[in-house]
Design a protein around this motif. Sequence first.
Motif, short mmCIF file in Angstrom:
data_model
loop_
_atom_site.label_atom_id
_atom_site.label_comp_id
_atom_site.label_asym_id
_atom_site.label_seq_id
_atom_site.Cartn_x
_atom_site.Cartn_y
_atom_site.Cartn_z
N GLU A 70 0.84 -1.20 0.00
CA GLU A 70 0.00 0.00 0.00
C GLU A 70 0.87 1.25 0.00
O GLU A 70 1.84 1.36 0.75
CB GLU A 70 -0.90 0.00 1.24
CG GLU A 70 -1.87 1.17 1.26
CD GLU A 70 -2.76 1.13 2.48
OE1 GLU A 70 -3.52 2.08 2.68
OE2 GLU A 70 -2.70 0.14 3.23
N LYS A 71 0.54 2.18 -0.87
CA LYS A 71 1.31 3.41 -0.97
C LYS A 71 0.98 4.31 0.20
O LYS A 71 -0.18 4.49 0.56
CB LYS A 71 0.99 4.11 -2.29
CG LYS A 71 1.91 5.27 -2.61
CD LYS A 71 1.64 5.81 -4.00
CE LYS A 71 2.60 6.93 -4.36
NZ LYS A 71 2.34 7.45 -5.72
N LYS A 72 2.02 4.89 0.79
CA LYS A 72 1.82 5.78 1.92
C LYS A 72 1.12 7.06 1.50
O LYS A 72 1.27 7.52 0.36
CB LYS A 72 3.17 6.15 2.55
CG LYS A 72 3.77 5.09 3.44
CD LYS A 72 5.01 5.64 4.12
CE LYS A 72 5.59 4.64 5.11
NZ LYS A 72 6.78 5.19 5.80
N SER A 73 0.38 7.65 2.44
CA SER A 73 -0.16 8.98 2.20
C SER A 73 1.00 9.96 2.09
O SER A 73 2.07 9.75 2.68
CB SER A 73 -1.07 9.39 3.35
OG SER A 73 -2.18 8.52 3.45
N PRO A 74 0.82 11.05 1.36
CA PRO A 74 1.94 11.98 1.15
C PRO A 74 2.24 12.81 2.39
O PRO A 74 1.43 12.94 3.31
CB PRO A 74 1.44 12.86 0.01
CG PRO A 74 -0.04 12.86 0.16
CD PRO A 74 -0.39 11.47 0.63
N ILE A 75 3.42 13.38 2.38
CA ILE A 75 3.77 14.45 3.31
C ILE A 75 3.50 15.77 2.61
O ILE A 75 3.89 15.97 1.45
CB ILE A 75 5.25 14.36 3.72
CG1 ILE A 75 5.49 13.10 4.56
CG2 ILE A 75 5.68 15.61 4.48
CD1 ILE A 75 6.95 12.84 4.88
N GLU A 117 7.42 12.67 -5.97
CA GLU A 117 8.16 11.96 -4.94
C GLU A 117 9.46 12.69 -4.66
O GLU A 117 10.13 13.18 -5.57
CB GLU A 117 8.44 10.52 -5.37
CG GLU A 117 7.19 9.65 -5.40
CD GLU A 117 7.50 8.17 -5.56
OE1 GLU A 117 8.67 7.83 -5.86
OE2 GLU A 117 6.58 7.35 -5.37
N VAL A 173 9.69 9.32 -1.52
CA VAL A 173 8.56 9.52 -0.62
C VAL A 173 7.53 10.42 -1.28
O VAL A 173 7.88 11.49 -1.79
CB VAL A 173 9.03 10.17 0.71
CG1 VAL A 173 7.85 10.46 1.62
CG2 VAL A 173 10.04 9.27 1.40
N ARG A 208 -0.27 12.70 5.67
CA ARG A 208 -0.05 12.12 7.01
C ARG A 208 0.71 13.08 7.91
O ARG A 208 0.76 12.89 9.14
CB ARG A 208 0.69 10.79 6.90
CG ARG A 208 2.01 10.85 6.16
CD ARG A 208 2.51 9.43 5.88
NE ARG A 208 3.62 9.40 4.96
CZ ARG A 208 4.91 9.44 5.33
NH1 ARG A 208 5.22 9.50 6.61
NH2 ARG A 208 5.86 9.40 4.43
N ARG A 221 12.70 10.75 4.32
CA ARG A 221 12.55 9.29 4.38
C ARG A 221 12.41 8.79 5.82
O ARG A 221 12.02 7.64 6.05
CB ARG A 221 13.73 8.60 3.69
CG ARG A 221 13.61 8.62 2.18
CD ARG A 221 14.60 7.71 1.51
NE ARG A 221 15.94 8.25 1.56
CZ ARG A 221 17.00 7.69 0.97
NH1 ARG A 221 16.84 6.58 0.29
NH2 ARG A 221 18.19 8.24 1.06
#
Length: 237
Positions: free
Chosen positions: A2-7, A41, A45, A73, A235
């Motif tokens: 699952e791809k992480k939510s962005p910063i 990215e 990230v 996030r 990261r």
Amino acid sequence: MEKKSPIGIIGAMEVEVNSIIAKLSGEESDSIAGLLFHRGELEGVPVVVAECGPGKVNSAVCAQIMILKYSPRLIINTGVAGGVGVKIGDLVAAECCVQHDFDTTAMGDPLGTLFLRRGGDSEDILKLPCDSGAREVLLEEARSIYGGAHAGVIATGDIFVADKEKNRWLGEKFGARAVEMEGGSIAQVCYMNKVPCAVLRAISDSANDDSPVDFPSFAKETAEKSAELLIRAVRKL
């Protein structure tokens, strides 16, 4: 996987975000309410980066759109600021933010007290919290980039402070280490939405009588250091 939510990364000025945008891979952008949100990215990230414009309303609008559209996030507000008892070239990472120009003292409230609603409940709050875990990661990386790296209170208001007495008063009244125009409103939006935030300020001037002269000279250099910091830290966040 699952791809992480962005910063999310927000800066008030073009100079504060351009170096970060230039490093994005797979960059795409969306225009919402006249603001450009750059997606891509950074060091692998996912991030979304925006220039909000100066002041509390601009930054609050940007932060709220970013939360609703991209579900970050973590939101990091980066930029330059006037220092309060810290040196030009240092970095301050907020333990909390205060809005020094929100004034209902005539009603008996402490200066800077905000009146918020969360989940249908009302709440009075002076110190808007920032995420301690993100702050420690950012400070650890900052120590090899800046002359000094400090944790402390960042004071926000719709005023460009260029007065020695105002500078001294902010330190005495709120324990401020930096003064600027966006961090407190972004922290408020994040608090209301239960999104962690970090507020970083590279000290570009001394928030005193010389500020209008100092600011243009230091803004670009300090903003580039902030971009280097985020590239190193992202990261770990």
